[in-house]
Design a protein around this motif. Structure first.
Motif, PDB file in Angstrom:
ATOM      1  N   ARG A   1       0.883  -1.186  -0.453  1.00 44.93           N
ATOM      2  CA  ARG A   1      -0.124   0.064   0.163  1.00 44.93           C
ATOM      3  C   ARG A   1       1.239   1.358   0.284  1.00 44.93           C
ATOM      4  NH1 ARG A   1      -5.017  -1.186  -1.669  1.00 44.93           N
ATOM      5  NH2 ARG A   1      -5.184   0.954  -0.747  1.00 44.93           N
TER       6      ARG A   1
ATOM      7  N   GLN B   1       9.499  12.117 -10.991  1.00 48.69           N
ATOM      8  CA  GLN B   1       9.803  11.337 -10.295  1.00 48.69           C
ATOM      9  C   GLN B   1       9.659   9.671 -11.202  1.00 48.69           C
ATOM     10  OE1 GLN B   1      10.295  10.574  -5.697  1.00 48.69           O
ATOM     11  NE2 GLN B   1      10.472  12.401  -5.319  1.00 48.69           N
TER      12      GLN B   1
ATOM     13  N   ASP C   1     -10.636   2.778  -1.102  1.00 45.29           N
ATOM     14  CA  ASP C   1      -8.986   1.439  -1.022  1.00 45.29           C
ATOM     15  C   ASP C   1      -9.965   1.167  -2.146  1.00 45.29           C
ATOM     16  OD1 ASP C   1      -9.645   1.298   2.534  1.00 45.29           O
ATOM     17  OD2 ASP C   1      -8.512   2.141   1.270  1.00 45.29           O
TER      18      ASP C   1
ATOM     19  N   PHE D   1       0.571  14.335 -10.097  1.00 44.95           N
ATOM     20  CA  PHE D   1       0.577  13.280 -10.362  1.00 44.95           C
ATOM     21  C   PHE D   1      -0.662  12.302 -10.123  1.00 44.95           C
ATOM     22  CE2 PHE D   1       4.874  14.957 -11.225  1.00 44.95           C
ATOM     23  CZ  PHE D   1       5.072  16.100 -10.458  1.00 44.95           C
TER      24      PHE D   1
ATOM     25  N   TYR E   1       0.396   7.771 -10.221  1.00 49.86           N
ATOM     26  CA  TYR E   1       1.064   6.797 -10.770  1.00 49.86           C
ATOM     27  C   TYR E   1       0.740   5.507 -10.880  1.00 49.86           C
ATOM     28  CZ  TYR E   1       5.255   9.545 -10.335  1.00 49.86           C
ATOM     29  OH  TYR E   1       6.297  10.148 -10.291  1.00 49.86           O
TER      30      TYR E   1
ATOM     31  N   LEU F   1      -2.164  -1.419  -8.643  1.00 54.77           N
ATOM     32  CA  LEU F   1      -2.655   0.381  -7.459  1.00 54.77           C
ATOM     33  C   LEU F   1      -2.309   1.432  -7.966  1.00 54.77           C
ATOM     34  CD1 LEU F   1      -3.167   0.186  -4.562  1.00 54.77           C
ATOM     35  CD2 LEU F   1      -0.784  -0.341  -4.766  1.00 54.77           C
TER      36      LEU F   1
ATOM     37  N   PHE G   1      -1.424   5.659  -7.112  1.00 52.36           N
ATOM     38  CA  PHE G   1      -1.005   6.868  -6.645  1.00 52.36           C
ATOM     39  C   PHE G   1      -1.660   7.876  -7.801  1.00 52.36           C
ATOM     40  CE2 PHE G   1       0.323   3.921  -2.842  1.00 52.36           C
ATOM     41  CZ  PHE G   1       0.402   2.617  -3.877  1.00 52.36           C
TER      42      PHE G   1
ATOM     43  N   ARG H   1       3.507  17.371  -5.438  1.00 54.63           N
ATOM     44  CA  ARG H   1       4.676  17.922  -5.156  1.00 54.63           C
ATOM     45  C   ARG H   1       4.359  18.775  -4.192  1.00 54.63           C
ATOM     46  NH1 ARG H   1       8.318  20.774  -9.226  1.00 54.63           N
ATOM     47  NH2 ARG H   1      10.913  20.587  -7.545  1.00 54.63           N
TER      48      ARG H   1
ATOM     49  N   LEU I   1       7.489  13.950  -2.834  1.00 53.08           N
ATOM     50  CA  LEU I   1       6.390  14.301  -3.593  1.00 53.08           C
ATOM     51  C   LEU I   1       5.697  13.368  -2.021  1.00 53.08           C
ATOM     52  CD1 LEU I   1       6.244  12.285  -7.346  1.00 53.08           C
ATOM     53  CD2 LEU I   1       5.326  14.456  -6.190  1.00 53.08           C
TER      54      LEU I   1
ATOM     55  N   PHE J   1       1.829  11.039  -1.096  1.00 56.76           N
ATOM     56  CA  PHE J   1       0.988  10.466  -1.683  1.00 56.76           C
ATOM     57  C   PHE J   1      -0.406   9.752  -1.231  1.00 56.76           C
ATOM     58  CE2 PHE J   1       3.928   8.183  -5.391  1.00 56.76           C
ATOM     59  CZ  PHE J   1       5.098   8.919  -5.271  1.00 56.76           C
ATOM     60  N   GLY J   2      -0.848  10.182  -2.154  1.00 59.67           N
ATOM     61  CA  GLY J   2      -2.414   9.063  -0.947  1.00 59.67           C
ATOM     62  C   GLY J   2      -1.895   7.481  -0.852  1.00 59.67           C
ATOM     63  N   GLN J   3      -2.847   6.882  -0.372  1.00 52.72           N
ATOM     64  CA  GLN J   3      -2.641   5.881   0.122  1.00 52.72           C
ATOM     65  C   GLN J   3      -2.496   4.776  -0.525  1.00 52.72           C
ATOM     66  OE1 GLN J   3      -1.632   4.311   3.553  1.00 52.72           O
ATOM     67  NE2 GLN J   3      -1.156   6.548   3.325  1.00 52.72           N
ATOM     68  N   GLY J   4      -3.543   4.926  -1.622  1.00 50.75           N
ATOM     69  CA  GLY J   4      -3.407   3.975  -3.374  1.00 50.75           C
ATOM     70  C   GLY J   4      -5.008   3.989  -3.630  1.00 50.75           C
ATOM     71  N   THR J   5      -5.670   3.468  -4.552  1.00 58.70           N
ATOM     72  CA  THR J   5      -6.399   2.955  -4.519  1.00 58.70           C
ATOM     73  C   THR J   5      -6.208   1.627  -5.675  1.00 58.70           C
ATOM     74  OG1 THR J   5      -7.704   4.846  -4.666  1.00 58.70           O
ATOM     75  CG2 THR J   5      -8.513   3.301  -5.704  1.00 58.70           C
TER      76      THR J   5
END
Lengths: 111, 113
Positions: free
Chosen positions: A42, A100, B9, B34, B36, B88, B90, B94, B101, B103-107
């Motif tokens: 995560r 990045q 999530d 951004f 990713y 996943l 993200f 910045r 950077l 980052f969020g926790q990701g989905t």
């Protein structure tokens, strides 16, 4: 464009053993370099970043250290690994105001 | 403090349907944003960025994102999802003072055939 190499790809180490992970960058000069750790697939935790040779900033006090002996080489180390050091370690590179770019990662399992 | 939130999530969509992965941010000043994508056991791949200019940003693999300053959002979109888009995702902003950077926790996006 830059290419980021990480070595090794996977690593299984016992608790208390030393660690050395290497990141090398091609196709750019004087980049900003970053080490991240990702636990449980995560969120990303920034561990260290470097704006130049010998210049290291630590984000989180922990069992790890980083060094940048050459412009395009970034090393993550530990003298004694803990179980909690397990995770997916990512090296990233940024030059100027651009995004990045990330390496392929090293999967570390501490047993 | 600057931050990024990904409120979901997991997002599930059927192949061929449009997809949206949500991201909201909190920064002082104009944001650099951004997206990713990460496939299992791989590094993050850059998809797209918003620095300035048009609010609709187009990126890799048919993805786009819309910057909405009033709603402080930067949602990722694709008109027609593919099973291979399952991964996943993200969102990141910045920090303009440090260049780092955040980052969020990701989905996790799951596209079902």
């Amino acid at each position: 464009s830059q290419t980021i190499h990480q070595w090794p790809a996977t690593l299984v180490q016992p608790v208390g053993s030393p660690l050395s992970l290497e990141c090398t960058v091609e196709g750019t000069s004087n980049p900003n370099l970053y080490w991240y750790r990702q636990a449980a697939g995560r969120g990303l935790q920034l561990l260290f970043y470097s704006v130049g040779i010998g210049q290291i900033s630590s984000e989180v006090p922990q069992n790890l250290s980083a060094s940048r002996p050459q412009d395009r080489q970034f090393i993550l180390s530990s003298k004694k690994l803990l179980l909690s050091d397990s995770g997916f370690y990512l090296c990233a590179c940024r030059q100027g105001y651009h995004e990045q770019y990330f390496g392929p990662g090293t999967r570390l399992t501490v047993t | 403090a600057q931050s990024v939130a990904q409120p979901e999530d997991q997002v599930n969509v059927a192949e061929g349907n449009p997809l949206t992965v949500k991201c909201t941010y909190s920064v002082s000043g104009n944001p650099y944003l951004f997206w990713y994508v990460q496939y299992p056991n791989r590094g993050l791949q850059f998809l797209l960025k918003y620095i300035t200019g048009d609010n609709l940003v187009k990126g890799s693999y048919g993805f786009e994102a819309e910057f909405n300053k009033s709603q402080t959002s930067f949602h990722l979109k694709k008109p027609s999802a593919l099973v291979s888009d399952s991964a996943l995702y993200f969102c990141a902003v910045r920090d303009r003072s440090t260049g780092k950077l955040i980052f969020g926790q990701g989905t996790t996006l799951q596209v079902k055939p």
